[in-house]
Design an enzyme around this catalytic site. Structure first.
Site, PDB file in Angstrom:
ATOM      1  N   ASP A  36      60.268  92.631  72.586  1.00  0.00           N
ATOM      2  CA  ASP A  36      61.500  93.361  72.349  1.00  0.00           C
ATOM      3  C   ASP A  36      61.264  94.410  71.259  1.00  0.00           C
ATOM      4  OD1 ASP A  36      64.698  92.468  73.072  1.00  0.00           O
ATOM      5  OD2 ASP A  36      64.395  93.945  71.484  1.00  0.00           O
ATOM      6  N   ALA A  86      66.382  96.837  78.666  1.00  0.00           N
ATOM      7  CA  ALA A  86      67.098  98.018  79.155  1.00  0.00           C
ATOM      8  C   ALA A  86      68.194  98.393  78.174  1.00  0.00           C
ATOM      9  CB  ALA A  86      67.723  97.749  80.522  1.00  0.00           C
ATOM     10  N   THR A 128      71.360  95.198  88.180  1.00  0.00           N
ATOM     11  CA  THR A 128      72.800  95.025  88.043  1.00  0.00           C
ATOM     12  C   THR A 128      73.517  95.407  89.328  1.00  0.00           C
ATOM     13  OG1 THR A 128      74.760  95.918  86.903  1.00  0.00           O
ATOM     14  CG2 THR A 128      72.840  97.332  87.005  1.00  0.00           C
ATOM     15  N   GLU A 130      75.986  97.168  89.377  1.00  0.00           N
ATOM     16  CA  GLU A 130      76.538  98.514  89.168  1.00  0.00           C
ATOM     17  C   GLU A 130      75.768  99.592  89.925  1.00  0.00           C
ATOM     18  OE1 GLU A 130      77.908  99.656  85.263  1.00  0.00           O
ATOM     19  OE2 GLU A 130      77.859  97.571  84.592  1.00  0.00           O
ATOM     20  N   TYR A 155      74.122 104.991  83.015  1.00  0.00           N
ATOM     21  CA  TYR A 155      73.470 103.672  82.919  1.00  0.00           C
ATOM     22  C   TYR A 155      73.072 103.167  84.290  1.00  0.00           C
ATOM     23  CZ  TYR A 155      73.330  98.592  83.141  1.00  0.00           C
ATOM     24  OH  TYR A 155      72.978  97.299  83.446  1.00  0.00           O
ATOM     25  N   LYS A 159      69.351 102.466  86.131  1.00  0.00           N
ATOM     26  CA  LYS A 159      68.936 101.181  86.696  1.00  0.00           C
ATOM     27  C   LYS A 159      68.576 101.326  88.178  1.00  0.00           C
ATOM     28  CE  LYS A 159      68.808  97.597  85.106  1.00  0.00           C
ATOM     29  NZ  LYS A 159      67.701  96.859  84.403  1.00  0.00           N
ATOM     30  N   PRO A 210      91.289  96.537  72.556  1.00  0.00           N
ATOM     31  CA  PRO A 210      91.403  97.699  73.441  1.00  0.00           C
ATOM     32  C   PRO A 210      91.118  97.333  74.890  1.00  0.00           C
ATOM     33  CG  PRO A 210      89.317  97.771  72.257  1.00  0.00           C
ATOM     34  CD  PRO A 210      90.073  96.587  71.715  1.00  0.00           C
ATOM     35  N   ARG A 219      86.035  92.546  87.862  1.00  0.00           N
ATOM     36  CA  ARG A 219      84.625  92.192  87.751  1.00  0.00           C
ATOM     37  C   ARG A 219      84.428  90.756  88.225  1.00  0.00           C
ATOM     38  NH1 ARG A 219      84.883  96.802  87.592  1.00  0.00           N
ATOM     39  NH2 ARG A 219      84.174  98.265  85.987  1.00  0.00           N
ATOM     40  N   ASP A 277      91.232 105.543  79.771  1.00  0.00           N
ATOM     41  CA  ASP A 277      90.238 104.926  80.637  1.00  0.00           C
ATOM     42  C   ASP A 277      88.860 105.524  80.425  1.00  0.00           C
ATOM     43  OD1 ASP A 277      89.356 103.129  82.487  1.00  0.00           O
ATOM     44  OD2 ASP A 277      90.426 103.978  84.200  1.00  0.00           O
ATOM     45  N   ARG A 278      87.839 104.719  80.669  1.00  0.00           N
ATOM     46  CA  ARG A 278      86.448 105.154  80.607  1.00  0.00           C
ATOM     47  C   ARG A 278      86.184 106.188  81.703  1.00  0.00           C
ATOM     48  NH1 ARG A 278      82.705 100.278  81.769  1.00  0.00           N
ATOM     49  NH2 ARG A 278      82.496 100.041  79.525  1.00  0.00           N
ATOM     50  N   GLY A 280      84.574 107.750  84.811  1.00  0.00           N
ATOM     51  CA  GLY A 280      83.883 107.183  85.960  1.00  0.00           C
ATOM     52  C   GLY A 280      83.975 105.673  86.038  1.00  0.00           C
ATOM     53  N   HIS A 281      85.078 105.110  85.605  1.00  0.00           N
ATOM     54  CA  HIS A 281      85.227 103.649  85.521  1.00  0.00           C
ATOM     55  C   HIS A 281      85.355 103.046  86.927  1.00  0.00           C
ATOM     56  CE1 HIS A 281      87.299 100.185  83.078  1.00  0.00           C
ATOM     57  NE2 HIS A 281      86.168  99.812  83.658  1.00  0.00           N
TER      58      HIS A 281
END
Length: 341
Positions: A36, A86, A128, A130, A155, A159, A210, A219, A277-278, A280-281
């Site tokens: 690491d 990562a 992931t 995602e 992110y 990946k 938040p 999820r 909102d984030r 591209g959530h």
């Protein structure tokens, strides 16, 4: 007979750290190497209970430093490489995509080259869900291993890129690889910037929690110990070149997760604060893990049991997450390992 050597990259992180402890305790006949770089999310304090065990070894290194990685591989001649290392925080990837490409793509390619050079028995790339993009709210739709890759954040794009490199090294060079794609993990030692530990720590301190947008993003939650067992099975029994999805069958909206934690801790939902909102959530992630279940894996935790145990773990281990929040954990390496310099 010499011990089998297992390299775990990113073993000071959340999932990698749990996997290191899982392997050290389950396989005393394996030498487990935790590699690491100890960036902001790398925490060695979690390994204080195993660091004196004969089959545990720590190596501080950056996976994107080619010369260092090759020298480590040539010295140790690893049999298994389990690649967690990562950059993984979506918000940080939106702010600074470059470091995600550097670590997640270039770092993976260097590890693949080093693995080819020493002839590893298996390279397991931990990815992931995602990378698949997002699902709509239809509860009958799921990601499978055949779902096209459509990443929506820097992110997840990094990946997905590393996934494709791993696949290419198998197809081109015959490197024995597997890719695992997991849903959202939770459990002990989760870094406090992520949803569940962030909520627990803030609720315990009576601080606002938040919640992005309207909190309806869904999820699929997977207990980290179930994930460790899945990777263990794949590294030993996975068919070379195959992808295995790892899902927990525990879909919840972000708001449901936050409310569950608040209720368990006996606090008021007035602590919830909806925020912008984030970018591209993704709406929903959900995994069909049938292929992995056919290999012999089943999750042992449902969300109700797992979240209750996780909350209790954070109550019992306040010192750990309080020193993470304060930043004191970053001094641990110097204190413990400076004599080795």
């Amino acid at each position: 007979m010499s011990k089998k050597k297992v390299l775990v990259t990113g073993g000071a992180g959340f999932i990698g750290g749990n996997f290191v402890q899982y392997m050290v305790n389950k396989y005393p006949d394996y030498d487990v190497f935790n590699l690491d770089q100890l960036t902001y999310a790398g925490d060695l304090t979690k390994h204080s209970g195993i660091e004196k065990m004969a089959n545990y070894h720590f190596v501080k290194a950056d996976i994107s430093d080619r010369d260092v990685i090759f020298s480590i591989f040539e010295k140790e001649n690893f049999e298994y490489v389990i690649h967690f290392a990562a950059e993984s925080h979506v918000d940080r990837s939106i702010t600074d995509p470059g470091i995600f490409v550097q670590t997640n793509v270039l770092g993976t390619q260097i590890l693949l080259d080093a693995s080819r050079a020493v002839g590893v028995t298996k390279f397991v790339h931990v990815s992931t869900d995602e990378v698949y993009g997002e699902l709509d709210f239809d509860p009958t739709t799921f990601f499978t291993e055949e779902t096209p890759l459509k990443p929506n954040s820097p992110y997840s794009a990094s990946k997905a890129s590393s996934d494709l490199l791993v696949r290419a090294y198998h197809e081109t060079y015959g490197l024995p690889v597997n890719i695992t794609r997991c849903s959202n993990n939770y459990g002990p030692y989760h870094f406090p910037e992520k949803l569940i530990p962030l909520t627990i720590s803030r609720v315990l301190n009576d601080q606002k929690v938040p919640v992005y947008g309207d909190g309806k993003n869904i999820r699929d939650w997977l207990h980290v110990i179930d994930h460790c067992a899945a990777i263990d099975l794949v590294m030993h029994e996975g068919v070379n070149g195959e992808v295995y999805n790892v899902g927990g069958h525990n879909e919840r909206t972000n708001l449901e997760v936050v409310k569950t934690i608040i209720k368990t801790l006996g606090k008021s939902e007035e602590l919830i604060e909806f925020v912008k909102d984030r970018l591209g959530h993704d709406k929903r992630y959900a995994i069909d893990p049938t292929k992995l279940e056919n290999l012999g894996w089943k999750p042992t935790y449902n969300f109700e049991t797992g979240i209750a145990q996780t909350i209790q773990w954070y109550l019992d281990n306040k010192e750990w997450w309080e020193q993470i929040i304060s930043g004191d954990y970053q001094n641990y390496f110097e204190k413990q390992y400076s004599i080795n310099k």
